[in-house]
Design a protein around this motif. Structure first.
Motif, PDB file in Angstrom:
ATOM      1  N   LEU A  25       0.607  -1.141  -0.001  1.00 57.97           N
ATOM      2  CA  LEU A  25       0.064  -0.192  -0.018  1.00 57.97           C
ATOM      3  C   LEU A  25       0.955   1.253   0.104  1.00 57.97           C
ATOM      4  CD1 LEU A  25      -2.781  -0.944   2.421  1.00 57.97           C
ATOM      5  CD2 LEU A  25      -3.002  -0.616   0.073  1.00 57.97           C
ATOM      6  N   PHE A  26       1.844   1.193   0.774  1.00 57.94           N
ATOM      7  CA  PHE A  26       2.969   2.642   0.840  1.00 57.94           C
ATOM      8  C   PHE A  26       3.438   2.652  -0.581  1.00 57.94           C
ATOM      9  CE2 PHE A  26       6.801   4.079   1.390  1.00 57.94           C
ATOM     10  CZ  PHE A  26       6.759   5.535   2.115  1.00 57.94           C
ATOM     11  N   SER A  27       3.779   1.619  -1.134  1.00 60.34           N
ATOM     12  CA  SER A  27       4.254   1.711  -2.436  1.00 60.34           C
ATOM     13  C   SER A  27       3.314   2.281  -3.724  1.00 60.34           C
ATOM     14  CB  SER A  27       4.886   0.363  -3.235  1.00 60.34           C
ATOM     15  OG  SER A  27       6.015   0.004  -2.259  1.00 60.34           O
ATOM     16  N   LEU A  28       2.198   1.807  -3.541  1.00 64.95           N
ATOM     17  CA  LEU A  28       0.957   2.279  -4.339  1.00 64.95           C
ATOM     18  C   LEU A  28       0.654   3.628  -4.097  1.00 64.95           C
ATOM     19  CD1 LEU A  28      -1.290  -0.775  -4.425  1.00 64.95           C
ATOM     20  CD2 LEU A  28       0.038  -0.074  -6.271  1.00 64.95           C
ATOM     21  N   ILE A  29       0.731   4.032  -2.877  1.00 66.58           N
ATOM     22  CA  ILE A  29       0.193   5.464  -2.516  1.00 66.58           C
ATOM     23  C   ILE A  29       1.484   6.504  -3.033  1.00 66.58           C
ATOM     24  CG2 ILE A  29       0.228   7.267  -0.784  1.00 66.58           C
ATOM     25  CD1 ILE A  29      -1.384   4.923   0.877  1.00 66.58           C
ATOM     26  N   ILE A  30       2.669   6.275  -2.803  1.00 65.45           N
ATOM     27  CA  ILE A  30       3.616   6.819  -3.263  1.00 65.45           C
ATOM     28  C   ILE A  30       3.654   7.004  -4.748  1.00 65.45           C
ATOM     29  CG2 ILE A  30       6.223   7.276  -3.255  1.00 65.45           C
ATOM     30  CD1 ILE A  30       5.096   7.976  -0.504  1.00 65.45           C
ATOM     31  N   SER A  31       3.443   5.971  -5.536  1.00 69.94           N
ATOM     32  CA  SER A  31       3.670   5.913  -7.195  1.00 69.94           C
ATOM     33  C   SER A  31       2.413   6.838  -7.425  1.00 69.94           C
ATOM     34  CB  SER A  31       3.546   4.688  -7.555  1.00 69.94           C
ATOM     35  OG  SER A  31       2.511   3.811  -7.133  1.00 69.94           O
ATOM     36  N   GLY A  32       1.291   6.670  -6.905  1.00 72.66           N
ATOM     37  CA  GLY A  32       0.006   7.243  -7.213  1.00 72.66           C
ATOM     38  C   GLY A  32       0.479   8.836  -7.146  1.00 72.66           C
ATOM     39  N   TRP A  33       0.992   9.011  -5.859  1.00 68.37           N
ATOM     40  CA  TRP A  33       1.268  10.615  -5.610  1.00 68.37           C
ATOM     41  C   TRP A  33       1.886  11.461  -6.546  1.00 68.37           C
ATOM     42  CZ3 TRP A  33      -0.786  14.669  -3.265  1.00 68.37           C
ATOM     43  CH2 TRP A  33      -0.144  15.660  -2.979  1.00 68.37           C
ATOM     44  N   LYS A  34       3.036  10.506  -6.904  1.00 70.46           N
ATOM     45  CA  LYS A  34       3.972  11.298  -8.099  1.00 70.46           C
ATOM     46  C   LYS A  34       3.351  11.295  -9.396  1.00 70.46           C
ATOM     47  CE  LYS A  34       8.301   8.843  -6.125  1.00 70.46           C
ATOM     48  NZ  LYS A  34       9.405   8.000  -6.430  1.00 70.46           N
ATOM     49  N   LYS A  35       2.152  10.559  -9.513  1.00 74.57           N
ATOM     50  CA  LYS A  35       1.752  11.001 -11.179  1.00 74.57           C
ATOM     51  C   LYS A  35       0.602  12.029 -10.768  1.00 74.57           C
ATOM     52  CE  LYS A  35       1.988   6.330 -12.912  1.00 74.57           C
ATOM     53  NZ  LYS A  35       1.246   4.829 -12.982  1.00 74.57           N
ATOM     54  N   GLN A  36       0.023  12.304  -9.719  1.00 72.94           N
ATOM     55  CA  GLN A  36      -0.934  13.290  -9.588  1.00 72.94           C
ATOM     56  C   GLN A  36      -0.756  14.420  -8.778  1.00 72.94           C
ATOM     57  OE1 GLN A  36      -4.048  12.617 -10.496  1.00 72.94           O
ATOM     58  NE2 GLN A  36      -3.549  10.783 -11.369  1.00 72.94           N
ATOM     59  N   HIS A  37       0.786  14.674  -8.343  1.00 70.42           N
ATOM     60  CA  HIS A  37       1.323  15.680  -7.726  1.00 70.42           C
ATOM     61  C   HIS A  37       1.078  16.941  -8.310  1.00 70.42           C
ATOM     62  CE1 HIS A  37       3.797  18.173  -4.852  1.00 70.42           C
ATOM     63  NE2 HIS A  37       4.526  18.427  -5.897  1.00 70.42           N
ATOM     64  N   GLU A  38       1.552  16.932  -9.538  1.00 68.46           N
ATOM     65  CA  GLU A  38       1.494  18.479 -10.677  1.00 68.46           C
ATOM     66  C   GLU A  38       0.310  18.824 -10.725  1.00 68.46           C
ATOM     67  OE1 GLU A  38       4.059  18.222 -13.771  1.00 68.46           O
ATOM     68  OE2 GLU A  38       5.947  17.996 -12.570  1.00 68.46           O
ATOM     69  N   PRO A  39      -0.832  18.003 -11.310  1.00 70.43           N
ATOM     70  CA  PRO A  39      -2.044  18.363 -11.437  1.00 70.43           C
ATOM     71  C   PRO A  39      -2.722  19.018 -10.203  1.00 70.43           C
ATOM     72  CG  PRO A  39      -1.681  16.279 -12.640  1.00 70.43           C
ATOM     73  CD  PRO A  39      -0.514  16.421 -11.621  1.00 70.43           C
ATOM     74  N   TYR A  40      -2.405  18.211  -9.129  1.00 72.88           N
ATOM     75  CA  TYR A  40      -3.213  18.461  -7.680  1.00 72.88           C
ATOM     76  C   TYR A  40      -2.635  19.937  -7.381  1.00 72.88           C
ATOM     77  CZ  TYR A  40      -4.882  17.933  -3.002  1.00 72.88           C
ATOM     78  OH  TYR A  40      -5.275  18.266  -1.614  1.00 72.88           O
ATOM     79  N   GLU A  41      -1.252  20.202  -7.449  1.00 68.78           N
ATOM     80  CA  GLU A  41      -0.532  21.570  -7.154  1.00 68.78           C
ATOM     81  C   GLU A  41      -0.998  22.745  -7.893  1.00 68.78           C
ATOM     82  OE1 GLU A  41       1.275  22.514  -4.987  1.00 68.78           O
ATOM     83  OE2 GLU A  41       2.459  20.944  -3.898  1.00 68.78           O
TER      84      GLU A  41
END
Length: 267
Positions: free
Chosen positions: A190-206
């Motif tokens: 779960l930690f790996s999935l959350i981190i990888s998902g955050w990397k993909k969504q970080h810039e659009p979220y910001e």
């Protein structure tokens, strides 16, 4: 041939009975871990054999991760209940809640400064409005913190369980070891999935948060009916004697700058 089939049937019934007994003896978190792991393995098998019609493998994989997450959340809920029943747990919960609130306010202030270029203290309503929307950042930081804490607790509780099992006559060490490793693998997955998902969504979220901050400042903390307005569409926020913050819309975005405004304008 009939004898062989009967033997296979009997063996299958025994295995099924053992599996059913094992399933009934497990607590719900371990059931969710086991089910999630099996579902994820099925999704990987679908990927290997190229059974990807309508993204079936991705759907199955998501279901598996949700089962793992449910197991971790359920165990976390039980641990939190036990902790909150004690005075140190209540004090720690209050401290964590205070830190989360301060963290959210600080992040929203930084975002407002990035969106406008102005001090966030000039826009207190925007800071308060944006704070809950920084949940993505807060969840990410809490996930990192909880992953570290959970890993330590899993290893510590697993070691204690193994030590207790060694002292029992039946010495069921293998079961305790498997439970510990299952919990640890679920947490790592779960930690790996959350981190990888955050990397993909970080810039659009910001980018989305910056847009929301600019829109709120322009709409609710600047005013169009002001003597310092020089053209249609401008909004003004007074920063101090002789200075104003100016905002206007350009191609759907809020643009901000500072301008001097002398008292003669208000005569």
């Amino acid at each position: 041939m009939i004898n062989v089939l009967l033997r296979i049937s009997a063996w299958g019934l025994r295995r099924w009975s053992n599996l059913a007994g094992w399933w009934e003896s497990q607590r719900w978190p371990m059931r969710l871990y086991s089910g999630g792991g099996i579902v994820i393995l099925i999704s990987l098998a679908c990927t290997v054999i190229r059974l990807t019609y309508w993204d079936l493998h991705l759907t199955i994989f998501i279901i598996g991760t949700l089962l793992l997450a449910s197991g971790i959340l359920l165990e976390g809920y039980h641990l939190a209940n036990k902790g909150m029943a004690t005075r140190p747990g209540k004090i720690l919960a209050a401290l964590v809640a205070t830190m989360i609130g301060a963290l959210s306010m600080g992040m929203s202030s930084v975002i407002i400064n990035q969106a406008t270029g102005f001090p966030p203290s000039e826009f207190p309503y925007t800071v308060a409005f944006l704070a809950p929307l920084t949940a993505g950042h807060v969840i990410l930081l809490l996930t990192v913190l909880l992953f570290i804490v959970a890993s330590v607790l899993i290893l510590a509780s697993g070691t204690v369980s193994i030590w207790q099992a060694l002292r029992q006559p039946d010495r069921k060490v293998d079961r305790e070891y498997i439970q510990m490793m299952t919990r640890l693998l679920a947490a790592i997955t779960l930690f790996s999935l959350i981190i990888s998902g955050w990397k993909k969504q970080h810039e659009p979220y910001e980018s989305h948060l910056n847009s929301v901050a600019g829109w709120f400042v322009y709409t609710f903390e600047m005013y169009s009916n002001d003597g310092c307005v020089q053209r249609l569409g401008e909004r003004i926020h007074h920063a101090g004697p002789g200075e104003v913050f100016v905002g206007y819309r350009h191609e759907g975005r809020a643009i901000f700058f500072k301008r001097r405004c002398t008292a003669t304008i208000f005569e």
